[in-house]
Design a protein around this motif. Structure first.
Motif, PDB file in Angstrom:
ATOM      1  N   PRO A 115      -1.084  -3.122   5.870  1.00 47.47           N
ATOM      2  CA  PRO A 115      -2.098  -2.081   5.677  1.00 47.47           C
ATOM      3  C   PRO A 115      -2.677  -2.177   4.276  1.00 47.47           C
ATOM      4  CG  PRO A 115       0.089  -1.132   5.481  1.00 47.47           C
ATOM      5  CD  PRO A 115       0.286  -2.563   5.916  1.00 47.47           C
ATOM      6  N   ARG A 173      -4.926  -3.037   9.679  1.00 51.16           N
ATOM      7  CA  ARG A 173      -4.308  -4.110   8.905  1.00 51.16           C
ATOM      8  C   ARG A 173      -5.426  -4.964   8.327  1.00 51.16           C
ATOM      9  NH1 ARG A 173       1.202  -2.712   8.814  1.00 51.16           N
ATOM     10  NH2 ARG A 173       1.443  -1.382  10.642  1.00 51.16           N
ATOM     11  N   SER A 189      -5.199   9.283  -2.065  1.00 52.00           N
ATOM     12  CA  SER A 189      -5.229   8.068  -1.255  1.00 52.00           C
ATOM     13  C   SER A 189      -4.303   8.246  -0.065  1.00 52.00           C
ATOM     14  CB  SER A 189      -4.785   6.853  -2.087  1.00 52.00           C
ATOM     15  OG  SER A 189      -3.413   6.972  -2.444  1.00 52.00           O
ATOM     16  N   GLU A 190      -4.373   7.272   0.845  1.00 47.37           N
ATOM     17  CA  GLU A 190      -3.445   7.231   1.967  1.00 47.37           C
ATOM     18  C   GLU A 190      -3.323   5.779   2.424  1.00 47.37           C
ATOM     19  OE1 GLU A 190      -5.246   9.876   4.770  1.00 47.37           O
ATOM     20  OE2 GLU A 190      -6.507   8.321   5.657  1.00 47.37           O
ATOM     21  N   VAL A 191      -2.300   5.499   3.192  1.00 44.60           N
ATOM     22  CA  VAL A 191      -2.119   4.161   3.737  1.00 44.60           C
ATOM     23  C   VAL A 191      -3.055   3.994   4.930  1.00 44.60           C
ATOM     24  CG1 VAL A 191      -0.460   2.556   4.772  1.00 44.60           C
ATOM     25  CG2 VAL A 191       0.257   4.114   2.941  1.00 44.60           C
ATOM     26  N   SER A 192      -3.690   2.845   5.037  1.00 43.36           N
ATOM     27  CA  SER A 192      -4.680   2.639   6.094  1.00 43.36           C
ATOM     28  C   SER A 192      -4.026   2.575   7.472  1.00 43.36           C
ATOM     29  CB  SER A 192      -5.451   1.338   5.843  1.00 43.36           C
ATOM     30  OG  SER A 192      -4.609   0.208   6.047  1.00 43.36           O
ATOM     31  N   ALA A 195       0.826  -1.214   0.000  1.00 42.78           N
ATOM     32  CA  ALA A 195       0.000   0.000   0.000  1.00 42.78           C
ATOM     33  C   ALA A 195       0.857   1.260   0.000  1.00 42.78           C
ATOM     34  CB  ALA A 195      -0.930  -0.006   1.207  1.00 42.78           C
ATOM     35  N   GLU A 196       1.982   1.221   0.715  1.00 41.74           N
ATOM     36  CA  GLU A 196       2.860   2.403   0.772  1.00 41.74           C
ATOM     37  C   GLU A 196       3.376   2.769  -0.616  1.00 41.74           C
ATOM     38  OE1 GLU A 196       3.308   0.161   4.703  1.00 41.74           O
ATOM     39  OE2 GLU A 196       3.181  -0.341   2.564  1.00 41.74           O
ATOM     40  N   ASP A 197       3.696   1.760  -1.421  1.00 44.05           N
ATOM     41  CA  ASP A 197       4.203   2.013  -2.768  1.00 44.05           C
ATOM     42  C   ASP A 197       3.107   2.550  -3.675  1.00 44.05           C
ATOM     43  OD1 ASP A 197       6.482   0.939  -1.708  1.00 44.05           O
ATOM     44  OD2 ASP A 197       6.645  -0.719  -3.137  1.00 44.05           O
ATOM     45  N   LEU A 238      -4.775   0.195   1.091  1.00 49.27           N
ATOM     46  CA  LEU A 238      -4.779   1.553   0.543  1.00 49.27           C
ATOM     47  C   LEU A 238      -6.153   2.157   0.754  1.00 49.27           C
ATOM     48  CD1 LEU A 238      -2.944   3.538  -1.189  1.00 49.27           C
ATOM     49  CD2 LEU A 238      -4.504   2.939  -3.062  1.00 49.27           C
ATOM     50  N   GLU A 265       0.455   4.206  -2.735  1.00 53.93           N
ATOM     51  CA  GLU A 265       0.150   5.582  -2.304  1.00 53.93           C
ATOM     52  C   GLU A 265       1.153   6.570  -2.891  1.00 53.93           C
ATOM     53  OE1 GLU A 265       0.395   9.207   0.056  1.00 53.93           O
ATOM     54  OE2 GLU A 265       1.916   7.631   0.066  1.00 53.93           O
TER      55      GLU A 265
END
Length: 315
Positions: free
Chosen positions: A283, A253, A247-250, A216-218, A285, A220
């Motif tokens: 996490p 989990r 968007s953002e990382v949740s 998700a980090e990638d 997205l 985002e």
């Protein structure tokens, strides 16, 4: 010094502007014709128009390998060529023609991110800083000895547009300081550590396609790296292409299959992400805003009225 400028789009425009405002004489500008390539229509301030406004002779070329251009260069007797965002290879008979060679200005911290679209790739990859490098051109892509580098930090929420404006503002100071060092004989050229070099290709629309097996980090960062005015990161929902514009990382989990439209979190909708998402320790997205193919922009909570189903790379 007598200077010839090779460049294109806003990067070349800023470089030419800096040269025109310097104590040096710009004797010719060489630039590419306008292009319909999606990425070359972004940040497209015209080098040709700026040169003509200041009575600087202009040559339009896709490739700098014809006899007419070489003759024109010899006729104006430059002490230095300055290049920025020239899109094709300059041959040695061009870059070595002036006594001081060719100073190339590149928007990365070389030797990393040589080649194309360095800001986009650097943001996707989570680099903590980006910048501009002035180096002497040689026969290898963005590999020549470095004269000057300037860096700026990458913030946690920065978009590629933020980084573009921050780095393009470095061009004028880097060009002016570099020319002063060269003209005064104080230039110190430092060889690049080629073991640290990396090379990146031009972006295309295919590179904006979201792969939900990425963490998700990638993803985002991909969304921030493909913000307006660039082609946005996109995916497919029920066969239709949609663009993810925010968007953002949740915080939570979420486990399951990558691409699953799962649950609301805050003001967005969580999509499961990551190749190992089945373990429930990653996490997701949080998609906050989307744009449909007709240009309509919606909050994700308005677009995804029910949970379930999948976002997919292809229809």
């Amino acid at each position: 010094m007598r200077v010839v400028m090779f460049g294109y789009q806003t990067w070349g425009h800023r470089t030419l502007q800096a040269l025109l405002e310097s104590d040096h004489e710009v004797v010719m500008a060489v630039t590419h014709p306008k292009s319909d390539h999606v990425y070359e229509k972004i940040w497209d301030d015209s080098v040709a128009e700026l040169a003509e406004k200041h009575d600087v002779p202009v040559l339009l070329r896709n490739r700098p390998d014809d006899a007419e251009l070489l003759t024109a260069l010899r006729d104006v007797e430059p002490d230095l060529i300055v290049a920025n965002n020239w899109r094709t290879v300059l041959p040695p008979e061009v870059f070595d023609l002036p006594q001081h060679g060719t100073l190339n200005v590149h928007d990365s911290l070389l030797p990393a991110y040589a080649g194309f679209s360095p800001l986009i790739w650097a943001l996707i990859n989570g680099e903590r800083q980006v910048g501009v490098t002035a180096h002497r051109m040689n026969a290898e892509l963005d590999a020549g000895d470095v004269l000057l580098q300037r860096a700026v930090p990458v913030g946690a929420k920065d978009t590629v547009t933020d980084l573009f404006h921050r780095t393009v503002d470095l061009i004028g100071p880097v060009v002016n300081e570099s020319l002063d060092l060269i003209a005064s004989g104080r230039a110190r050229w430092i060889p690049q550590d080629r073991s640290r070099a990396s090379f990146f290709h031009k972006r295309s629309l295919e590179d904006s396609r979201i792969d939900w097996t990425w963490p998700a980090e990638d993803i985002e960062r991909l969304v921030r790296a493909q913000c307006d005015p660039y082609p946005n990161a996109f995916t497919h929902h029920r066969g239709a292409r949609i663009r993810i514009v925010e968007s953002e990382v949740s915080q939570g989990r979420y486990g399951g299959t990558p691409g699953r439209i799962f649950i609301r979190e805050g003001d967005g909708v969580v999509v499961v992400a990551g190749a190992q998402a089945r373990n429930g320790r990653l996490p997701g997205l949080v998609v906050k805003r989307v744009r449909t193919e007709d240009g309509t922009e919606l909050a994700a909570t308005d677009y995804f009225r029910t949970m379930g189903g999948y976002l997919t790379a292809r229809p």
